[in-house]
Design an enzyme around this catalytic site. Sequence first.
Site, short mmCIF file in Angstrom:
data_model
loop_
_atom_site.label_atom_id
_atom_site.label_comp_id
_atom_site.label_asym_id
_atom_site.label_seq_id
_atom_site.Cartn_x
_atom_site.Cartn_y
_atom_site.Cartn_z
N ILE A 19 -36.95 -5.23 -50.78
CA ILE A 19 -36.03 -6.21 -51.43
C ILE A 19 -36.28 -6.29 -52.92
O ILE A 19 -35.29 -6.23 -53.89
CB ILE A 19 -36.31 -7.69 -50.99
CG1 ILE A 19 -35.85 -7.73 -49.42
CG2 ILE A 19 -35.71 -8.67 -51.75
CD1 ILE A 19 -36.14 -9.00 -48.79
N ASN A 95 -46.23 -11.22 -44.98
CA ASN A 95 -46.32 -11.88 -43.57
C ASN A 95 -47.73 -11.39 -43.24
O ASN A 95 -47.66 -10.46 -42.43
CB ASN A 95 -45.37 -11.95 -42.79
CG ASN A 95 -45.33 -12.81 -41.84
OD1 ASN A 95 -46.58 -13.35 -41.57
ND2 ASN A 95 -44.29 -13.14 -41.11
N GLN A 148 -42.99 -19.68 -37.02
CA GLN A 148 -43.12 -18.32 -36.40
C GLN A 148 -44.29 -18.21 -35.24
O GLN A 148 -44.08 -17.39 -34.33
CB GLN A 148 -43.29 -17.29 -37.29
CG GLN A 148 -43.11 -16.06 -36.64
CD GLN A 148 -43.02 -15.02 -38.04
OE1 GLN A 148 -44.05 -14.46 -38.31
NE2 GLN A 148 -41.80 -14.49 -38.40
N TYR A 154 -48.91 -17.84 -44.16
CA TYR A 154 -47.49 -17.34 -44.96
C TYR A 154 -46.52 -18.56 -44.81
O TYR A 154 -45.81 -18.84 -45.68
CB TYR A 154 -47.15 -16.20 -44.21
CG TYR A 154 -45.89 -15.45 -44.59
CD1 TYR A 154 -45.72 -14.92 -45.71
CD2 TYR A 154 -44.85 -15.52 -43.52
CE1 TYR A 154 -44.52 -14.22 -46.01
CE2 TYR A 154 -43.61 -14.99 -43.98
CZ TYR A 154 -43.39 -14.19 -45.31
OH TYR A 154 -42.38 -13.60 -45.39
P1 NAP Z 1 -42.25 -4.99 -49.07
O1 NAP Z 1 -41.25 -3.93 -48.92
O2 NAP Z 1 -43.57 -4.97 -48.72
O3 NAP Z 1 -42.12 -5.29 -50.73
C1 NAP Z 1 -43.15 -6.04 -51.20
C2 NAP Z 1 -43.36 -5.56 -52.69
O4 NAP Z 1 -44.44 -6.60 -53.31
C3 NAP Z 1 -44.23 -4.16 -52.80
O5 NAP Z 1 -43.53 -3.50 -53.77
C4 NAP Z 1 -45.74 -4.79 -52.80
O6 NAP Z 1 -46.49 -3.70 -53.52
C5 NAP Z 1 -45.53 -5.58 -53.81
N1 NAP Z 1 -46.60 -7.01 -53.58
C6 NAP Z 1 -47.01 -7.45 -52.55
N2 NAP Z 1 -48.10 -8.17 -52.91
C7 NAP Z 1 -48.49 -7.95 -54.12
C8 NAP Z 1 -49.58 -8.30 -55.03
N3 NAP Z 1 -50.49 -9.13 -54.43
N4 NAP Z 1 -49.38 -7.91 -56.22
C9 NAP Z 1 -48.56 -7.06 -56.50
N5 NAP Z 1 -47.70 -6.59 -55.88
C10 NAP Z 1 -47.50 -6.96 -54.68
O7 NAP Z 1 -41.59 -6.47 -48.72
P2 NAP Z 1 -40.28 -7.23 -48.69
O8 NAP Z 1 -39.83 -7.27 -47.13
O9 NAP Z 1 -39.36 -6.39 -49.53
O10 NAP Z 1 -40.46 -8.86 -49.16
C11 NAP Z 1 -40.13 -9.03 -50.46
C12 NAP Z 1 -40.14 -10.72 -50.15
O11 NAP Z 1 -38.96 -11.05 -49.22
C13 NAP Z 1 -41.51 -11.20 -49.84
O12 NAP Z 1 -41.74 -12.44 -50.47
C14 NAP Z 1 -41.30 -11.54 -48.41
O13 NAP Z 1 -42.20 -12.76 -47.71
C15 NAP Z 1 -39.89 -11.87 -48.32
N6 NAP Z 1 -39.11 -11.78 -47.21
C16 NAP Z 1 -38.92 -10.66 -46.65
C17 NAP Z 1 -38.26 -10.48 -45.32
C18 NAP Z 1 -37.73 -9.29 -44.79
O14 NAP Z 1 -37.18 -9.27 -43.32
N7 NAP Z 1 -37.77 -8.30 -45.38
C19 NAP Z 1 -38.10 -11.83 -44.68
C20 NAP Z 1 -38.43 -13.18 -44.97
C21 NAP Z 1 -39.12 -12.81 -46.32
P3 NAP Z 1 -47.65 -2.81 -52.63
O15 NAP Z 1 -46.73 -1.87 -52.11
O16 NAP Z 1 -48.32 -2.22 -53.62
O17 NAP Z 1 -48.27 -3.85 -51.71
#
Ligand code: NAP
Length: 270
Positions: A19, A95, A148, A154
Site C-alpha cells: 500500500i 499484523n 480478529q 495489532y
Molecule cells: P507491506 O506490504 O508489508 O508493506 C509495509 C511496508 O512498511 C514495507 O515496506 C515495510 O518494510 C515497512 N515497514 C514495516 N515495519 C517497518 C518498520 N518498523 N520500520 C520501517 N519500515 C517498516 O504491508 P501493507 O499491507 O502494504 O500494509 C501497509 C499498512 O496497511 C499497514 O499499516 C497495515 O497494517 C495496513 N493494512 C493492510 C491491509 C491489507 O489488506 N494489505 C489490511 C489492513 C491494514 P520492510 O519490508 O523492510 O519490512
Amino acid sequence: MDLGLDSKVVLITGGSKGIGEAITRTFLAEGAIVANVNRSSTEGEALEAEYAAQGKQCLFIQGDLTEVTACQRAVQTTLDKFGRIDVLVNNAGVNDGVALTDGPEAFVASLQRNLIHYYAMVHYALEALRNSRGAIVNIGSKVAATGQGGTSGYAAAKGGINGMTREWALDLAADKIRVNTVIPAETWTPLYAELINQSEDPQAAKQQIEDIIPLGKRFTTSQEIADMVVFLSSQRSLHTTGQIHYVDGGYTHLDRKYTSGSNNVDLSKS
Ligand code: NAP
C-alpha cells in the site's frame, strides 16, 4: 481535478512496498516530492533511482521505526533536504499476531511496530506541519472495529490510531492541520499474495475471501487506498478532519446476512 500537490513535500513511512508503494507513486504522479522511510533498502533505493531518472525526487531514508530515534532522523533528514513537510503519511505496520498468550513484553513490542512510531512521527514533524498548515493521514485497519482473534497487539495499535486521529484533529484544528485515517480491510498486495500462496489451495483461499467482499466480490487495490490518501492530503479536502475512512468495498459495515457468499438471500426483496 487539480489536487494542488505540485512540489508539496510528503513524508511517508513504509513507502517502499504494498500500500505504501502505491501511495508513494500516486503522490509522485501528482507532482509531489516524497521522502520515504523504510526498514529494508532495496526497493526504496530502486524507487529513488527510478524517479531520479525522470527528474523527480523520491528520497529514500533507511530506518527501523521501532526505534524512535529513526523517526526523529527521518523528519530531520526530510527538513534538511527539502526545508518543509506538507504531508505526513503514517503507513508502516504489520499484523504480527501477538496474542493474549504471548505476554506483556511481546505486546509492548507489537505496539512499537504498529503504534508508537505513528505518535513519534507526528511529534517530531509537528513544528514543520504547523508551518505548512499540513495534513496527516494514518493507515489503520478494520481489526480496530471487527476484532480478529489472536492479535491483541495489532488490534490495540490500530484502535489507538483511530483514537489518536480524533485527538490530534482536535489538538491541531487551530493550526489548520487536518488529521484523517484510511482503513483497508482486504487489500491486495505482494505480501497478501505471498500469504495466500502458502495455503493448500491458493485459488480457493482467495475466492473464499472475495466472496465476502460486498462490492464487486474482489480485493481492494492498493491504488484505491492510495487515491483516498492523496485526496485527503490535498487542497480539495480542506474541511475534512478527524474522520475514519473505510476503503473496503463495504467489507466492514455491510450486513453479513446480505453479503455472505454462502447466503441465499434475494437482494431484490430487501
Ligand atoms: P507491506 O506490504 O508489508 O508493506 C509495509 C511496508 O512498511 C514495507 O515496506 C515495510 O518494510 C515497512 N515497514 C514495516 N515495519 C517497518 C518498520 N518498523 N520500520 C520501517 N519500515 C517498516 O504491508 P501493507 O499491507 O502494504 O500494509 C501497509 C499498512 O496497511 C499497514 O499499516 C497495515 O497494517 C495496513 N493494512 C493492510 C491491509 C491489507 O489488506 N494489505 C489490511 C489492513 C491494514 P520492510 O519490508 O523492510 O519490512
